[in-house]
Design a protein around this motif. Sequence first.
Motif, short mmCIF file in Angstrom:
data_model
loop_
_atom_site.label_atom_id
_atom_site.label_comp_id
_atom_site.label_asym_id
_atom_site.label_seq_id
_atom_site.Cartn_x
_atom_site.Cartn_y
_atom_site.Cartn_z
N LEU A 168 6.35 27.26 13.85
CA LEU A 168 5.15 26.92 14.63
C LEU A 168 4.18 28.08 14.74
CD1 LEU A 168 6.58 24.93 17.66
CD2 LEU A 168 5.18 24.03 15.78
N ASP B 196 1.13 28.12 12.79
CA ASP B 196 0.18 27.05 13.09
C ASP B 196 0.06 26.00 11.98
OD1 ASP B 196 -1.50 25.75 14.81
OD2 ASP B 196 -3.30 26.72 14.04
N SER C 2 0.08 22.29 10.04
CA SER C 2 -0.27 20.91 10.39
C SER C 2 0.87 19.97 10.00
CB SER C 2 -1.57 20.48 9.71
OG SER C 2 -1.58 20.87 8.36
N LEU D 19 5.09 19.95 9.43
CA LEU D 19 6.36 20.67 9.57
C LEU D 19 7.45 19.91 8.80
CD1 LEU D 19 7.15 21.50 13.32
CD2 LEU D 19 7.25 23.09 11.40
N LEU E 290 5.72 17.86 20.20
CA LEU E 290 4.90 18.40 19.10
C LEU E 290 4.14 17.32 18.36
CD1 LEU E 290 7.48 20.84 17.46
CD2 LEU E 290 5.63 21.42 19.04
N GLU F 73 -0.08 16.28 17.35
CA GLU F 73 -0.74 17.51 16.91
C GLU F 73 -0.15 17.98 15.58
OE1 GLU F 73 -1.00 22.05 18.29
OE2 GLU F 73 -0.67 20.57 19.87
N LYS F 74 1.18 17.82 15.44
CA LYS F 74 1.85 18.20 14.20
C LYS F 74 2.39 16.93 13.53
CE LYS F 74 1.60 22.54 15.48
NZ LYS F 74 0.52 23.37 14.93
N THR F 75 2.23 16.84 12.26
CA THR F 75 2.93 15.80 11.51
C THR F 75 4.30 16.37 11.16
OG1 THR F 75 0.81 15.12 10.58
CG2 THR F 75 2.80 14.31 9.48
N ILE F 76 5.34 15.54 11.26
CA ILE F 76 6.69 16.06 11.02
C ILE F 76 7.41 15.19 10.00
CG2 ILE F 76 8.95 16.56 12.07
CD1 ILE F 76 7.49 17.15 14.70
#
Length: 249
Positions: free
Chosen positions: A162, A165, A167, A169, A193, A196-199
């Motif tokens: 993280l 930063d 976008s 993960l 998360l 805001e974050k694509t996982i």
Amino acid sequence: MSAILEIRDLNKSFGGVNATSHVQLDVEQGEIHAIIGPNGAGKTTLIAQLSGELAPDSGEIRFEGRDITNTPMHTRAHMGLARTYQITSVFQDMTLLENVMLAVQAHHGHSFRFWRPTQNDASLTEPAEAALARVGLIDKARHPAHAVSHGEHRQLEIAMALATDPSLLLLDEPMAGMGQEETRGLVEILKGLKVEKTILLIEHDMDAVFALADRISVLVYGQIIATGAPDNIRDNEDVKRAYLGEEAA
Ligand SMILES: Nc1ncnc2c1ncn2[C@@H]1O[C@H](COP(=O)(O)OP(=O)(O)OP(=O)(O)O)[C@@H](O)[C@H]1O
Ligand SMILES: [Mg+2]
């Protein structure tokens, strides 16, 4: 929705083994997309091609609309595509904060990982502390890594990812070796998360997968046999067969 990651006809074989076979997959912006499948299905091989550790034999990978199929790993990281660090990259005698500061420093292009980063450099401490806070480890920021639990090591690896930063993960079995309580904690952290974050999440713990995933893809012998919402995957006959074995078909 738009796809942050587009995988087109990706192939990778090792000798006679088709570890990745004609894989087509779109990961949508803001989703948690889980990839499940039996041992040896090719999940880690797929992640390694997405992060750039392994070159595909053929096919295309696009990230935020750009072709990254042949882009080096560090360039992908700079573009915002991060995979979790392995435990081996954690320095056991450094504090959690120092470890995350090193990840920030490396991301800024300073890879002098032999020296401790300076504690009074706010350009390192601020993002490092923010990343530790997001994974619930801020209270242990000054503890040496060797003094925290296995589960907390896994959380630390996520904080290190993280800190750059990203976008997108890529998480390869983040719950592996965790107890039930630690797993439940990490499920909550990953929920926090989301958006805001694509996982892209590879995980064997089905409770965690079904608690988190917006969509699930099932990989068997290198091929995606199904992609869909969790309820559709749970009821899919091909998926049941792949998990339960031929005799249950
Ligand atoms: N470097 C390699 N050389 C040769 N064969 C490999 C290599 N890496 C993976 N394989 C083979 O490719 C197939 C897919 O392996 P992979 O590790 O991607 O599976 P996986 O789905 O991650 O499995 P697991 O759930 O056990 O982590 C397996 O048959 C494996 O033996
Ligand atoms: Mg694996």
